[in-house]
Write a protein that holds these residues in place. Structure first.
Motif, PDB file in Angstrom:
ATOM      1  N   MET A 102      33.816  56.812  33.916  1.00 55.14           N
ATOM      2  CA  MET A 102      34.907  56.881  32.971  1.00 55.14           C
ATOM      3  C   MET A 102      35.565  55.501  32.872  1.00 55.14           C
ATOM      4  O   MET A 102      36.308  55.106  33.745  1.00 55.14           O
ATOM      5  CB  MET A 102      35.918  57.902  33.480  1.00 55.14           C
ATOM      6  CG  MET A 102      36.469  58.765  32.408  1.00 55.14           C
ATOM      7  SD  MET A 102      37.595  60.019  33.024  1.00 55.14           S
ATOM      8  CE  MET A 102      36.807  60.590  34.512  1.00 55.14           C
ATOM      9  N   ASN A 103      35.251  54.783  31.821  1.00 55.53           N
ATOM     10  CA  ASN A 103      35.786  53.421  31.712  1.00 55.53           C
ATOM     11  C   ASN A 103      36.820  53.276  30.604  1.00 55.53           C
ATOM     12  O   ASN A 103      37.110  52.179  30.166  1.00 55.53           O
ATOM     13  CB  ASN A 103      34.649  52.421  31.522  1.00 55.53           C
ATOM     14  CG  ASN A 103      33.881  52.678  30.247  1.00 55.53           C
ATOM     15  OD1 ASN A 103      34.050  53.706  29.600  1.00 55.53           O
ATOM     16  ND2 ASN A 103      33.030  51.747  29.894  1.00 55.53           N
ATOM     17  N   LYS A 104      37.392  54.402  30.150  1.00 60.48           N
ATOM     18  CA  LYS A 104      38.431  54.376  29.127  1.00 60.48           C
ATOM     19  C   LYS A 104      39.591  55.250  29.575  1.00 60.48           C
ATOM     20  O   LYS A 104      39.388  56.344  30.104  1.00 60.48           O
ATOM     21  CB  LYS A 104      37.883  54.879  27.796  1.00 60.48           C
ATOM     22  CG  LYS A 104      36.808  53.968  27.251  1.00 60.48           C
ATOM     23  CD  LYS A 104      36.220  54.501  25.997  1.00 60.48           C
ATOM     24  CE  LYS A 104      35.127  53.541  25.554  1.00 60.48           C
ATOM     25  NZ  LYS A 104      34.263  54.104  24.555  1.00 60.48           N
ATOM     26  N   ALA A 105      40.814  54.750  29.356  1.00 64.29           N
ATOM     27  CA  ALA A 105      41.991  55.460  29.863  1.00 64.29           C
ATOM     28  C   ALA A 105      43.064  55.612  28.790  1.00 64.29           C
ATOM     29  O   ALA A 105      43.138  54.830  27.846  1.00 64.29           O
ATOM     30  CB  ALA A 105      42.566  54.722  31.070  1.00 64.29           C
ATOM     31  N   ILE A 106      43.891  56.621  29.014  1.00 60.80           N
ATOM     32  CA  ILE A 106      45.105  56.836  28.234  1.00 60.80           C
ATOM     33  C   ILE A 106      46.246  56.842  29.241  1.00 60.80           C
ATOM     34  O   ILE A 106      46.173  57.528  30.259  1.00 60.80           O
ATOM     35  CB  ILE A 106      45.047  58.159  27.454  1.00 60.80           C
ATOM     36  CG1 ILE A 106      43.884  58.127  26.444  1.00 60.80           C
ATOM     37  CG2 ILE A 106      46.381  58.427  26.745  1.00 60.80           C
ATOM     38  CD1 ILE A 106      43.621  59.448  25.742  1.00 60.80           C
ATOM     39  N   LEU A 107      47.286  56.052  28.954  1.00 58.39           N
ATOM     40  CA  LEU A 107      48.422  55.931  29.861  1.00 58.39           C
ATOM     41  C   LEU A 107      49.658  56.556  29.230  1.00 58.39           C
ATOM     42  O   LEU A 107      49.984  56.267  28.081  1.00 58.39           O
ATOM     43  CB  LEU A 107      48.682  54.449  30.172  1.00 58.39           C
ATOM     44  CG  LEU A 107      49.926  54.105  30.991  1.00 58.39           C
ATOM     45  CD1 LEU A 107      49.899  54.754  32.374  1.00 58.39           C
ATOM     46  CD2 LEU A 107      50.069  52.587  31.113  1.00 58.39           C
ATOM     47  N   ILE A 128      49.766  50.151  37.097  1.00 61.49           N
ATOM     48  CA  ILE A 128      48.578  50.896  36.661  1.00 61.49           C
ATOM     49  C   ILE A 128      47.745  50.051  35.696  1.00 61.49           C
ATOM     50  O   ILE A 128      46.518  49.989  35.810  1.00 61.49           O
ATOM     51  CB  ILE A 128      48.986  52.244  36.023  1.00 61.49           C
ATOM     52  CG1 ILE A 128      49.562  53.166  37.097  1.00 61.49           C
ATOM     53  CG2 ILE A 128      47.804  52.889  35.301  1.00 61.49           C
ATOM     54  CD1 ILE A 128      50.258  54.404  36.559  1.00 61.49           C
ATOM     55  N   ILE A 129      48.407  49.378  34.761  1.00 62.40           N
ATOM     56  CA  ILE A 129      47.700  48.526  33.793  1.00 62.40           C
ATOM     57  C   ILE A 129      46.896  47.456  34.531  1.00 62.40           C
ATOM     58  O   ILE A 129      45.712  47.227  34.241  1.00 62.40           O
ATOM     59  CB  ILE A 129      48.694  47.893  32.798  1.00 62.40           C
ATOM     60  CG1 ILE A 129      49.255  48.971  31.852  1.00 62.40           C
ATOM     61  CG2 ILE A 129      48.037  46.758  32.006  1.00 62.40           C
ATOM     62  CD1 ILE A 129      50.455  48.527  31.034  1.00 62.40           C
ATOM     63  N   GLU A 130      47.526  46.799  35.501  1.00 67.78           N
ATOM     64  CA  GLU A 130      46.839  45.742  36.266  1.00 67.78           C
ATOM     65  C   GLU A 130      45.682  46.307  37.092  1.00 67.78           C
ATOM     66  O   GLU A 130      44.607  45.712  37.154  1.00 67.78           O
ATOM     67  CB  GLU A 130      47.842  45.018  37.158  1.00 67.78           C
ATOM     68  CG  GLU A 130      48.828  44.178  36.362  1.00 67.78           C
ATOM     69  CD  GLU A 130      50.056  43.750  37.155  1.00 67.78           C
ATOM     70  OE1 GLU A 130      50.099  43.963  38.394  1.00 67.78           O
ATOM     71  OE2 GLU A 130      50.987  43.201  36.524  1.00 67.78           O
ATOM     72  N   GLU A 131      45.910  47.454  37.708  1.00 66.16           N
ATOM     73  CA  GLU A 131      44.874  48.094  38.520  1.00 66.16           C
ATOM     74  C   GLU A 131      43.665  48.474  37.653  1.00 66.16           C
ATOM     75  O   GLU A 131      42.516  48.232  38.030  1.00 66.16           O
ATOM     76  CB  GLU A 131      45.464  49.345  39.180  1.00 66.16           C
ATOM     77  CG  GLU A 131      44.527  50.091  40.090  1.00 66.16           C
ATOM     78  CD  GLU A 131      45.205  51.338  40.652  1.00 66.16           C
ATOM     79  OE1 GLU A 131      44.634  52.425  40.488  1.00 66.16           O
ATOM     80  OE2 GLU A 131      46.300  51.215  41.235  1.00 66.16           O
ATOM     81  N   LEU A 132      43.922  49.060  36.494  1.00 64.82           N
ATOM     82  CA  LEU A 132      42.827  49.450  35.602  1.00 64.82           C
ATOM     83  C   LEU A 132      42.077  48.215  35.097  1.00 64.82           C
ATOM     84  O   LEU A 132      40.843  48.234  35.005  1.00 64.82           O
ATOM     85  CB  LEU A 132      43.353  50.280  34.430  1.00 64.82           C
ATOM     86  CG  LEU A 132      43.897  51.667  34.792  1.00 64.82           C
ATOM     87  CD1 LEU A 132      44.484  52.351  33.565  1.00 64.82           C
ATOM     88  CD2 LEU A 132      42.830  52.540  35.431  1.00 64.82           C
ATOM     89  N   ALA A 133      42.794  47.157  34.786  1.00 70.41           N
ATOM     90  CA  ALA A 133      42.155  45.919  34.332  1.00 70.41           C
ATOM     91  C   ALA A 133      41.225  45.371  35.410  1.00 70.41           C
ATOM     92  O   ALA A 133      40.097  44.949  35.117  1.00 70.41           O
ATOM     93  CB  ALA A 133      43.212  44.885  33.953  1.00 70.41           C
ATOM     94  N   GLU A 134      41.683  45.399  36.673  1.00 67.23           N
ATOM     95  CA  GLU A 134      40.854  44.933  37.795  1.00 67.23           C
ATOM     96  C   GLU A 134      39.599  45.778  37.946  1.00 67.23           C
ATOM     97  O   GLU A 134      38.552  45.275  38.340  1.00 67.23           O
ATOM     98  CB  GLU A 134      41.653  44.960  39.096  1.00 67.23           C
ATOM     99  CG  GLU A 134      42.671  43.854  39.211  1.00 67.23           C
ATOM    100  CD  GLU A 134      43.560  43.998  40.445  1.00 67.23           C
ATOM    101  OE1 GLU A 134      43.215  44.769  41.364  1.00 67.23           O
ATOM    102  OE2 GLU A 134      44.615  43.332  40.470  1.00 67.23           O
ATOM    103  N   GLU A 135      39.713  47.075  37.634  1.00 69.86           N
ATOM    104  CA  GLU A 135      38.569  47.989  37.740  1.00 69.86           C
ATOM    105  C   GLU A 135      37.669  47.943  36.510  1.00 69.86           C
ATOM    106  O   GLU A 135      36.656  48.637  36.454  1.00 69.86           O
ATOM    107  CB  GLU A 135      39.060  49.427  37.943  1.00 69.86           C
ATOM    108  CG  GLU A 135      39.740  49.675  39.268  1.00 69.86           C
ATOM    109  CD  GLU A 135      40.275  51.106  39.386  1.00 69.86           C
ATOM    110  OE1 GLU A 135      39.673  52.019  38.789  1.00 69.86           O
ATOM    111  OE2 GLU A 135      41.297  51.295  40.070  1.00 69.86           O
ATOM    112  N   GLY A 136      38.049  47.157  35.500  1.00 67.50           N
ATOM    113  CA  GLY A 136      37.248  47.062  34.287  1.00 67.50           C
ATOM    114  C   GLY A 136      37.392  48.275  33.373  1.00 67.50           C
ATOM    115  O   GLY A 136      36.503  48.559  32.574  1.00 67.50           O
TER     116      GLY A 136
END
Length: 131
Positions: free
Chosen positions: A1-6, A44-52
């Protein structure tokens, strides 16, 4: 799952409702993240960015302690202009809403209380507009 909704809202019940309604409709197609304030949202934004993981949409409350949703979305837009932004509120004036639309390419506005069908329609519309 490489797409997220925040989802960003200071009320836990609102976060759970939004997440539950979208998850019921989209299933496990997306990762659903919640934050009760803008500081938590940035983590969360930074964490998700780090995880790609790409954040497709941020749904943010307008009126929150410390930093309002419109200010948060302006900050997000500076770094991540591609993220679709939806603001949700029970109290917003037209002038402020129109200003925000022009500044951050606001995708849409969702009234509190919202209908599940309206939420899903706005999210589906945002997803179709992602390049």
């Amino acid at each position: 799952m490489n797409k997220a909704i925040l989802f960003v809202d200071d009320e836990q019940i609102i976060l759970m409702s939004l997440k539950s309604q979208l998850k019921k409709h989209f299933g496990n197609e997306y990762r659903y993240e919640t934050a009760q304030n803008t500081e938590e949202a940035w983590s969360i934004i930074e964490e998700l960015a780090e995880e790609g993981i790409d954040i497709l949409i941020i749904i943010s409350d307008w009126l929150m302690p410390n930093q309002r949703g419109d200010e948060f979305l302006r900050d997000v837009h500076k770094t991540y202009p591609q993220i679709k932004k939806i603001i949700i509120s029970g109290h917003i004036d037209e002038l402020s809403l129109n200003q925000l639309k022009g500044e951050v390419d606001l995708h849409s506005f969702l009234n509190k209380p919202w209908s599940e069908s309206d939420l899903i329609k706005k999210v589906e519309d945002a997803i179709t507009k992602i390049a």
